[in-house]
Design a protein around this motif. Sequence first.
Motif, short mmCIF file in Angstrom:
data_model
loop_
_atom_site.label_atom_id
_atom_site.label_comp_id
_atom_site.label_asym_id
_atom_site.label_seq_id
_atom_site.Cartn_x
_atom_site.Cartn_y
_atom_site.Cartn_z
N THR A 1 -0.90 -0.72 -13.02
CA THR A 1 0.15 0.25 -13.32
C THR A 1 -0.10 1.64 -12.73
OG1 THR A 1 1.65 0.91 -15.11
CG2 THR A 1 -0.70 1.20 -15.52
N THR A 2 -1.30 1.86 -12.17
CA THR A 2 -1.64 3.17 -11.61
C THR A 2 -1.13 3.26 -10.17
OG1 THR A 2 -3.58 3.24 -13.03
CG2 THR A 2 -3.54 4.77 -11.18
N LYS A 3 -0.22 4.18 -9.94
CA LYS A 3 0.43 4.29 -8.62
C LYS A 3 -0.56 4.57 -7.49
CE LYS A 3 4.85 5.96 -10.37
NZ LYS A 3 5.82 7.05 -10.36
N PHE A 4 -1.57 5.34 -7.76
CA PHE A 4 -2.55 5.74 -6.75
C PHE A 4 -3.18 4.53 -6.05
CE2 PHE A 4 -7.03 6.58 -5.73
CZ PHE A 4 -6.88 7.56 -4.76
N TYR A 5 -3.45 3.48 -6.80
CA TYR A 5 -4.12 2.31 -6.24
C TYR A 5 -3.23 1.50 -5.29
CZ TYR A 5 -7.65 3.29 -9.75
OH TYR A 5 -8.61 3.90 -10.51
N TRP A 6 -1.95 1.79 -5.30
CA TRP A 6 -1.03 1.04 -4.44
C TRP A 6 -0.81 1.70 -3.08
CZ3 TRP A 6 -0.15 -3.80 -5.28
CH2 TRP A 6 -0.35 -4.29 -6.58
N ILE A 7 -1.48 2.80 -2.81
CA ILE A 7 -1.31 3.49 -1.52
C ILE A 7 -1.62 2.56 -0.34
CG2 ILE A 7 -2.23 5.36 -0.07
CD1 ILE A 7 -2.34 7.08 -2.64
#
Length: 190
Positions: free
Chosen positions: A32-38
Amino acid sequence: MLEQLLQLDTDLFLYLNNLGSTTWDAFWMFYTTKFYWIPFYAVLLFLIFRQHTPKMFLVTLVVVALMVTFTDQITNLFKHGLMRPRPCHEEALQSVMRLVKPHCGGKYGYFSGHASNSMAVAVFAGLLLRHKYRYLIFIMLFWSALMGYSRIYIGVHYPLDVLSGFVFGAGSGFMFYKLSQFLKHKYKLY
């Protein structure tokens, strides 16, 4: 009628939220953490870059930025306009739900920004790349569905928040896909 719908939404939230266990908490917090999807977004941009001319790629970047801004701002408009508290801010639910996230986040949760943004990206990228990657849209929709579920799992959104975010995000993704195609053909950017 609305009261019954909201009660059903609460009951479904409690059911889905309580399916979780400490074994899976770290995975869903990561998901759910957006940062990890970069890196994932970077791969999508690379695939788009490979399929388009440099000018069309730049136009696509601008359209994507507009799409994300649009979905974020409309989401915030609904959150602050309707002022439906997140489940983690409901005192009556705090003893019967699992709050996985260390803090609850903003006070209001209708509708989910994660759900709307991920679905907009899924629809936009899936449609844009469908000629070369036929099954990508299904992978993207599955990714977005898991993103929505992650918000219920960690305890910050009701299912109706997520479903509404999906519907709005799908519409936004389709609308901005159409905009990119209009610009492509109007300015002959193929």
